[in-house]
Design an enzyme around this catalytic site. Structure first.
Site, short mmCIF file in Angstrom:
data_model
loop_
_atom_site.label_atom_id
_atom_site.label_comp_id
_atom_site.label_asym_id
_atom_site.label_seq_id
_atom_site.Cartn_x
_atom_site.Cartn_y
_atom_site.Cartn_z
N ASP A 1 0.84 -1.20 0.00
CA ASP A 1 0.00 0.00 0.00
C ASP A 1 0.88 1.26 0.00
O ASP A 1 0.60 2.23 -0.69
CB ASP A 1 -0.91 -0.01 1.24
CG ASP A 1 -1.59 -1.35 1.39
OD1 ASP A 1 -2.30 -1.75 0.45
OD2 ASP A 1 -1.37 -2.04 2.40
N HIS B 1 -4.69 -3.40 6.03
CA HIS B 1 -4.47 -3.65 4.60
C HIS B 1 -5.83 -4.04 4.00
O HIS B 1 -6.16 -5.20 3.82
CB HIS B 1 -3.45 -4.78 4.41
CG HIS B 1 -3.29 -5.19 2.98
ND1 HIS B 1 -2.89 -4.33 1.99
CD2 HIS B 1 -3.50 -6.39 2.36
CE1 HIS B 1 -2.85 -4.97 0.83
NE2 HIS B 1 -3.23 -6.22 1.02
P1 NAD Z 1 -1.47 -18.76 -4.42
O1 NAD Z 1 -2.76 -19.46 -4.31
O2 NAD Z 1 -0.84 -18.58 -5.74
O3 NAD Z 1 -0.39 -19.47 -3.48
C1 NAD Z 1 -0.66 -19.77 -2.16
C2 NAD Z 1 0.13 -21.00 -1.83
O4 NAD Z 1 0.01 -21.23 -0.44
C3 NAD Z 1 -0.38 -22.28 -2.53
O5 NAD Z 1 0.69 -22.91 -3.20
C4 NAD Z 1 -0.93 -23.12 -1.40
O6 NAD Z 1 -0.75 -24.51 -1.60
C5 NAD Z 1 -0.09 -22.62 -0.23
N1 NAD Z 1 -0.70 -22.83 1.08
C6 NAD Z 1 -1.99 -22.79 1.44
N2 NAD Z 1 -2.14 -23.09 2.72
C7 NAD Z 1 -0.91 -23.29 3.22
C8 NAD Z 1 -0.40 -23.63 4.49
N3 NAD Z 1 -1.23 -23.83 5.53
N4 NAD Z 1 0.93 -23.77 4.64
C9 NAD Z 1 1.76 -23.59 3.60
N5 NAD Z 1 1.35 -23.28 2.36
C10 NAD Z 1 0.03 -23.12 2.18
O7 NAD Z 1 -1.67 -17.34 -3.67
P2 NAD Z 1 -0.74 -16.06 -3.75
O8 NAD Z 1 -1.18 -15.23 -4.89
O9 NAD Z 1 0.68 -16.45 -3.64
O10 NAD Z 1 -1.23 -15.27 -2.44
C11 NAD Z 1 -0.96 -15.75 -1.15
C12 NAD Z 1 -1.64 -14.87 -0.12
O11 NAD Z 1 -1.06 -13.56 -0.12
C13 NAD Z 1 -3.13 -14.66 -0.32
O12 NAD Z 1 -3.79 -14.72 0.93
C14 NAD Z 1 -3.20 -13.26 -0.88
O13 NAD Z 1 -4.46 -12.65 -0.66
C15 NAD Z 1 -2.11 -12.60 -0.08
N6 NAD Z 1 -1.60 -11.32 -0.58
C16 NAD Z 1 -1.32 -10.35 0.34
C17 NAD Z 1 -0.81 -9.12 -0.06
C18 NAD Z 1 -0.52 -8.05 0.95
O14 NAD Z 1 -0.20 -6.92 0.53
N7 NAD Z 1 -0.59 -8.27 2.23
C19 NAD Z 1 -0.57 -8.90 -1.41
C20 NAD Z 1 -0.86 -9.91 -2.34
C21 NAD Z 1 -1.38 -11.12 -1.90
C1 LMR Z 2 -3.34 -6.75 -2.82
O1 LMR Z 2 -3.52 -5.72 -2.18
O2 LMR Z 2 -3.01 -6.74 -4.02
C2 LMR Z 2 -3.49 -8.10 -2.13
O3 LMR Z 2 -3.89 -7.93 -0.81
C3 LMR Z 2 -4.35 -9.03 -2.87
C4 LMR Z 2 -5.81 -8.66 -2.77
O4 LMR Z 2 -6.62 -9.52 -2.41
O5 LMR Z 2 -6.12 -7.51 -3.06
#
Ligand code: NAD
Ligand code: LMR
Length: 328
Positions: A162, A190
């Site tokens: 952000d 967030h």
């Molecule tokens: P993705 O689905 O591509 O990958 C997630 C991975 O986590 C998968 O491979 C899955 O098997 C694994 N997983 C699920 N449960 C698990 C566990 N208990 N232990 C270990 N591994 C586990 O998802 P992504 O795009 O990589 O996103 C991951 C997370 O990050 C999501 O919750 C997404 O919303 C979040 N995210 C947060 C931000 C932020 O700014 N805070 C930004 C982008 C994404």
């Molecule tokens: C983001 O801000 O891009 C991540 O938290 C993914 C989402 O769910 O928006």
């Protein structure tokens, strides 16, 4: 003399953020070009996920990174987090179109209880934890509450994406380079309620607020653009942000570990009561990092609009916390 390797645990290592993150950690972008790392990678026990993880590890191997001192695949947090110095908790379900991040609490919350307990049991007592998995603030709060033997300050949530989004919007609006913008921050959760605040920001010593001089733009363009950027990316890509999220995770950990050189950055951290945010609430604050520690920028004045915005994002966080309190 070369440094002793540090242990870096990454969960969700075969996911899309994992794929954008691991190669940068192994190349030294997170902890420095002189710091060897051992990657402790966690995925769910599912055969497909473990197989995909092996594929990612083959690619890491094929990069022949000089700083990659070791690599392990795990399906149990109790082994993945053993003695780990850094833990990037990414693994969890991302949202899809039309969802809010808080809706993920029901599916993702439990992950952070188990992982908090495992960190509590086996990680280094100085472990630096970054929660990326959404809803990141409340998941970080759950992990912290599940790890009573570790210092609370070791648990953080990612608001750096952000912060970076806000920097880019201001750079575009002012026509100045991103690197020239200082003293920006994002308060709170967030989520779309986050409050990106450029009241104190400067560019080459000049006030950004005075340069922009457009409160309507702040309220009607800037805040909604930054607050809803995640949803806009999901809408455009069909998938949630990955490379920019990984980049923000690198920025967050690098600054925490190596220092922010006096610059303000935003971290989600457990409140100590700063700005009347109740103790332990995992809240985005402006911080400066030095010597492996973060320090909140205190004493910033609040106007009515800022107080109102901070109250909204705080209420949302307290509601999320209340919804999972029985679990921790
Ligand atoms: P993705 O689905 O591509 O990958 C997630 C991975 O986590 C998968 O491979 C899955 O098997 C694994 N997983 C699920 N449960 C698990 C566990 N208990 N232990 C270990 N591994 C586990 O998802 P992504 O795009 O990589 O996103 C991951 C997370 O990050 C999501 O919750 C997404 O919303 C979040 N995210 C947060 C931000 C932020 O700014 N805070 C930004 C982008 C994404
Ligand atoms: C983001 O801000 O891009 C991540 O938290 C993914 C989402 O769910 O928006």
């Amino acid at each position: 003399m070369s440094k002793k390797p540090v242990r870096v645990a990454v969960t969700g290592a075969a996911g899309q953020i994992g794929y954008a993150l691991l190669f940068r950690i192994a190349s030294g972008e997170m902890l420095g070009k002189d710091q060897p790392v051992i990657l402790q990678l966690l995925e769910i026990p599912d055969e497909k996920a473990q197989k995909a993880l092996k594929g990612v590890m083959m690619e890491l191997e094929d990069c022949a990174f000089p700083l990659l001192a070791g690599m392990e695949a795990h399906s149990d947090p109790m082994t993945a987090f053993k003695d780990t110095d850094y833990a990037l908790l990414v693994g969890s379900r991302p949202r899809g179109p039309g969802m809010e991040r808080a809706e993920l609490l029901a599916v993702n919350g439990a992950i952070f209880i188990a992982q908090g307990k495992a960190l509590n049991a086996v990680a280094s007592r100085n472990v630096k934890v970054l929660v990326v998995g959404n809803p990141a603030n409340t998941n970080a709060w759950i992990a912290m509450k599940s790890a009573p033997d570790l210092p609370r300050k070791n648990f953080t949530a990612m608001l750096r994406l952000d912060h970076n989004r806000a920097l880019s919007q201001i750079a575009a609006k002012t026509g100045k380079p991103v690197s020239s913008i200082e003293k920006l921050c994002v308060w709170g959760n967030h989520s779309p309620t986050m409050y990106a605040d450029y009241r104190f920001a400067t560019i080459e010593g000049q006030s950004v607020k005075e340069m922009i001089n457009d409160e309507t733009w702040n309220r009607e363009v800037f805040l909604p653009t930054v607050g809803k950027r995640g949803a806009a990316i999901i809408e455009a890509r069909g998938l949630s942000s990955a490379a920019s999220a990984a980049n923000a995770a690198i920025d967050h950990m690098r600054d925490w570990a190596l220092g922010s050189n006096g610059r303000w950055v935003t971290m989600g951290i457990p409140s100590d009561g700063w700005y009347d945010i109740p103790k332990d609430t995992m809240f985005g604050f402006p911080v400066v990092c030095e010597g492996g520690e973060y320090k909140v920028v205190e004493g910033l004045p609040m106007d009515d609009f800022s107080r109102e915005r901070i109250a909204i994002t705080l209420k949302e966080l307290l509601d999320e916390q209340a919804a999972v309190k029985h679990l921790v």
